[in-house]
Enzyme design. Structure first.
Site, PDB file in Angstrom:
ATOM      1  N   ARG A  70       0.863  -1.279  -0.004  1.00 12.02           N
ATOM      2  CA  ARG A  70      -0.101  -0.016   0.013  1.00 12.02           C
ATOM      3  C   ARG A  70       0.805   1.154  -0.026  1.00 12.02           C
ATOM      4  NH1 ARG A  70      -2.496  -3.923   2.861  1.00 12.02           N
ATOM      5  NH2 ARG A  70      -4.304  -4.695   1.936  1.00 12.02           N
ATOM      6  N   GLU A 107       1.921  -8.333  13.478  1.00  6.80           N
ATOM      7  CA  GLU A 107       0.756  -9.068  14.631  1.00  6.80           C
ATOM      8  C   GLU A 107       0.428 -10.084  14.315  1.00  6.80           C
ATOM      9  OE1 GLU A 107      -0.734  -5.755  11.764  1.00  6.80           O
ATOM     10  OE2 GLU A 107       0.888  -5.985  12.740  1.00  6.80           O
TER      11      GLU A 107
END
Length: 181
Positions: A70, A107
């Site tokens: 992104r 994460e």
């Protein structure tokens, strides 16, 4: 300055994606609104010119580094507006030629980033851009790659910051996030 409430209202929210317990904030709806993208770019530019460049010894940004994938959406446009080069940081195995490598914990897993070894020259000043910072693992890995090649990270820019995960605390330069969640 960008209307933060407007930008935040455009984000998609997807619970339990990519796995249970993760709430995924989707930036792609922002790209359906050209005014929102211009607001984002203007806010990043204003921050760079008011806060980043005055702290740079060279008074300029030489390179904008965009994180896979992104960071590739806004990074080249921002680099063009700054008169800087754009350098991608990719997941392992995606770039040709000799690459520097950094491993990082996300994460929800472990991954590796690469940057072509000749992409940044010693002493160049760098701004890193990505869509979101959570734990800071991927941005930290990008910072490590920049340092390995002799560059100096001036700032990290994000559209969204998940504040409770404290990812900005693991980075080697100041962060600027438009939306703090």
């Amino acid at each position: 300055m960008a209307s933060i409430a407007h930008l935040k209202s455009l984000l998609g929210v997807h619970p339990d994606f990519p796995q249970k317990g993760i709430v995924f904030l989707d930036i792609f709806p922002l790209f359906r609104d050209p005014v929102a993208i211009e607001e984002l770019l203007t806010a990043f530019n204003q921050h760079i010119f008011s806060s980043v460049i005055p702290q740079s010894p060279s008074r300029k940004v030489d390179v904008v580094v965009g994180l896979d994938a992104r960071g590739f959406l806004l990074g080249p446009i921002l680099a063009m507006r700054l008169g800087a080069a754009f350098v991608p940081v990719r997941k392992a195995g995606k770039l040709p030629g000799k690459c520097a490598v950094a491993e990082y914990k996300k994460e929800y897993g472990v991954d590796r980033f690469e940057m072509q070894e000749d992409a940044i020259k010693p002493g160049q000043t760098v701004v890193v851009i990505d869509d979101l910072i959570a734990t800071g693992g991927s941005a930290k890995a990008a910072g490590e790659l920049i340092a390995k090649l002799g560059g100096k990270t001036l700032a990290y820019l994000f559209i969204v910051e998940i504040e409770f995960l404290k990812g900005s605390q693991v980075l080697d330069a100041p962060t600027f996030s438009l939306i703090k969640d």
